[in-house]
Each structure stands twice: as structure tokens, then as C-alpha cells.
Design an enzyme around this catalytic site. Structure first.
Site: not given
Length: 263
Positions: A54, A56, A205
Site C-alpha cells: 500500500r 498512503d 516519511r
């Protein structure tokens, strides 16, 4: 009935999407949901889509890897442009790049061995109206030496709990990072490239945000190791904005790659 497994790569601009994964809430548009709908239109059957992982909301991809199975018989010799067919049903922010017939044992998620992500920072006094959705912006000049030394403490096999955001049931937070390098892409564009065998929720991140925090405070780069060793998310910096992050490449065993036949 026998099915054919199809592997493909897709690039997308994650701006405006709720992320890769389909969401239950109404009004939430995901990249995966649009691709799945396009597949069902092209193949005229119910399709279940699998991806390497996945991304975000707001995160982009140069080469996300996916697969699905279809009852439709595909002949590589006929050179049907499946990518063109799918792209005709997708918005311009999502582009299917290449497709292959894959062996039955290939799985986009399970077969992946490691991934590379890249993060871009526009580092100049003024932001860019055209790049705001595709790069982070830092006004003050960045010291690349502090950034580079700090992230070198992350190369290796460690518990990355300090860089895991909440919202995932994963209990095993040990990952191996093979590369974590900074370089100037242009005089005012800085890029961070990280390769690992897997990544926790918002791990990249959070690493970028922590490195920027250390640089901003002009702390000793060894502070990154202290944060890593603490296994305490509160010690790390805030996550860097999603706009600067891209899934660059997903790696698979060579024997599986060689068995894939391009469509």
C-alpha cells in the site's frame, strides 16, 4: 476453469486519492479501486487486484507492481495492447506501463523481496506552484552532510519501531535497510533514496522527517542512532509530507522475472 495470471506495473500521481488501498467510507477514491474497475471493464469479469504493498494518501509511484487472474485466454503472439486498453478507462494520473503473463507462483505482494522509495525536497527560498503536489519544500538551505551521516545509522537489520506510525496491527517491527542515501538531483532539488526488505507504516516519511529535524536543530547525526535504539516513536520527528514520496521500484526473484512473458 483455468485462469491466466497477469502482472503489470503502474505509475500514478497520488494527489487527491485516499491512497492505494480501497476504503469502506463513501466518497473515498483509491488508486486500486479505479484500476480494478478498469480491469473489470476490459476483461468483462469480476477481478481481484493484488499489489506489492500500500501507499498512503498523497504518495506517488513510478513502478507499483500488481497482478490479477483472468479467465480470458491471452496470447502474447497477438500482441494485444492491454496497457492501452486499461489506460483508456483510467484518469491521466494513473498509467499502466507494462504487462506480462506471469507464472502461477508469482504473487505481487508475497514474492517481493525488497523495495526502493525515493523522496524529493525542493530546497530554495520560494516554493513552486507547479511542484507543490510532487515535492516537499524546505526554505532554508539544507546541510546534506548531516542528513547523509544521520541516515547511515539506519543501514542494517534493526528494530524500526521508532519510525512506525500508529494504525497497523504489525508486531514485528524488525526490518533490514540496504541503502539510505542523499544526493542533489539539481542545485535546488534534494533526493533521498532508501532500499529495504520491507517498510512499516509511514516509515520512510518518518525517517525523512527525523533527518530534517536533526539537521534543522544542527544536532550530532548520531542522534538518529539514539532515536532508533530508543524504539520510541515520540523521540523521532514528525512525518515528512506525503507529496514528496514515490515508490520507485519493487524487486522480485530473478527466476520469477525470467518466466514472465511480455504482452
Amino acid at each position: 476453469m483455468k485462469t491466466t495470471k497477469v502482472r503489470f506495473t503502474v505509475a500514478y500521481d497520488g494527489t487527491g486519492y485516499c491512497g492505494w488501498q480501497k476504503q469502506k467510507q463513501e466518497g473515498q477514491i483509491s488508486v486500486a479501486s479505479l484500476i480494478e474497475k478498469a480491469l473489470e471493464r476490459v476483461f468483462n469479469e469480476k477481478i481481484t487486484l493484488f499489489a506489492s504493498g500500500r501507499t498512503d494518501a498523497g504518495v506517488h509511484a513510478f513502478n507499483q507492481v500488481c497482478h490479477f487472474s483472468t479467465h480470458r485466454k491471452l496470447d502474447p503472439a497477438k500482441k494485444w495492447d492491454i496497457c492501452w486498453a486499461l489506460n483508456s478507462h483510467l484518469p491521466s494520473s494513473i498509467v499502466v506501463k507494462k504487462a506480462w503473463i506471469a507464472p502461477e507462483e508469482f504473487h505481487a505482494t508475497i514474492s517481493a523481496t525488497h523495495k526502493t522509495y525515493r523522496y524529493f525536497i525542493l530546497n530554495r527560498p520560494r516554493p513552486s506552484a507547479h511542484l507543490a503536489r510532487h515535492m516537499d519544500w524546505v526554505r532554508k538551505p539544507l546541510d546534506i552532510d548531516i542528513l547523509q551521516v544521520s541516515t547511515q545509522y539506519l543501514v542494517g537489520n534493526y528494530d524500526f519501531k521508532s519510525f512506525q506510525s500508529v494504525g497497523t496491527p504489525i508486531t514485528d517491527t524488525v526490518r533490514e535497510v540496504f541503502q539510505a542515501d542523499w544526493k542533489w538531483r539539481k542545485p535546488d532539488v534534494l533526493q533521498f533514496t532508501i532500499t529495504g526488505d520491507g517498510f512499516l507504516k509511514q516509515m520512510v516519511r518518518n525517517i525523512v522527517g527525523t533527518a530534517l529535524m536533526i539537521e534543522r536543530r544542527q544536532e550530532n547525526p548520531v542522534r538518529m542512532k539514539e532515536i532508533l535504539d530508543s524504539m520510541d516513536r515520540r523521540q523521532a520527528g514528525p512525518p515528512a509530507p506525503a507529496a514528496g514520496l514515490y515508490l520507485l521500484r519493487v524487486y522480485y526473484p530473478q527466476d520469477l522475472d525470467k518466466q514472465c512473458i511480455e504482452l
